[in-house]
Design a protein around this motif. Structure first.
Motif, mmCIF file in Angstrom:
data_model
loop_
_atom_site.group_PDB
_atom_site.id
_atom_site.type_symbol
_atom_site.label_atom_id
_atom_site.label_comp_id
_atom_site.label_asym_id
_atom_site.label_seq_id
_atom_site.Cartn_x
_atom_site.Cartn_y
_atom_site.Cartn_z
ATOM 1 N N ASP A 32 38.224 39.197 32.761
ATOM 2 C CA ASP A 32 37.266 38.872 33.822
ATOM 3 C C ASP A 32 38.010 38.434 35.085
ATOM 4 O O ASP A 32 37.693 38.858 36.189
ATOM 5 N N ARG A 33 39.007 37.565 34.877
ATOM 6 C CA ARG A 33 39.750 37.043 36.021
ATOM 7 C C ARG A 33 40.457 38.168 36.775
ATOM 8 O O ARG A 33 40.396 38.232 38.006
ATOM 9 N N VAL A 34 41.101 39.066 36.038
ATOM 10 C CA VAL A 34 41.790 40.195 36.668
ATOM 11 C C VAL A 34 40.788 41.031 37.461
ATOM 12 O O VAL A 34 41.018 41.397 38.614
ATOM 13 N N PHE A 35 39.639 41.301 36.846
ATOM 14 C CA PHE A 35 38.602 42.113 37.497
ATOM 15 C C PHE A 35 38.132 41.480 38.808
ATOM 16 O O PHE A 35 38.134 42.120 39.860
ATOM 17 N N TYR A 36 37.732 40.197 38.740
ATOM 18 C CA TYR A 36 37.165 39.566 39.935
ATOM 19 C C TYR A 36 38.209 39.303 41.017
ATOM 20 O O TYR A 36 37.900 39.403 42.199
ATOM 21 N N GLU A 37 39.441 38.975 40.606
ATOM 22 C CA GLU A 37 40.482 38.773 41.623
ATOM 23 C C GLU A 37 40.786 40.087 42.341
ATOM 24 O O GLU A 37 40.954 40.108 43.560
#
Length: 123
Positions: A32-37
């Protein structure tokens, strides 16, 4: 820059929440973090990415403060905006949707029973 800030969240400053943060900061490899960043980097105006990054505290302090203000401003507008203009627009949308559903024959091409499922051949 940004990477130095991100690395700092790994060392144990997670106890201190950033402006607008509601959840613990996920690790760098979190999907999720990779996606949103990535989304925020590619589309800095993305409301969805701004809100997620603020909620999970993945932004540097200053960026988080700016983004949090934007998120709050939008939420304030949404509340006042939706209560006034909703009835007329939602009725219009509903009528359009009914027409579309009536005109279009819907066939997804999926049968409920059938033995061609995922992994069935392996059994």
């Amino acid at each position: 820059g940004v990477h130095a800030e991100l690395d700092r969240t790994m060392t144990g400053e997670q106890d201190k929440l950033k402006p607008g943060q509601k959840f613990p900061t996920p690790t760098r490899g979190n999907g999720d973090r990779v996606f949103y960043e990535t989304l925020l980097r590619q589309r800095p105006d993305s409301e969805m990415a701004q809100e997620w990054c603020v909620n999970y505290g993945v932004l540097p302090e200053e960026e988080a403060a700016k983004a949090y203000k934007k998120v709050l401003k939008r939420k304030g507008k949404q509340k006042s905006g939706t209560s006034t203009g909703t009835p007329s627009t939602s009725v219009k949308k509903a009528k359009k949707t009914k027409k579309v559903i009536g005109d279009v024959e819907y066939d997804a091409g999926m049968d409920a029973g059938g033995d061609e499922g995922i992994g069935v051949a392996a059994l």
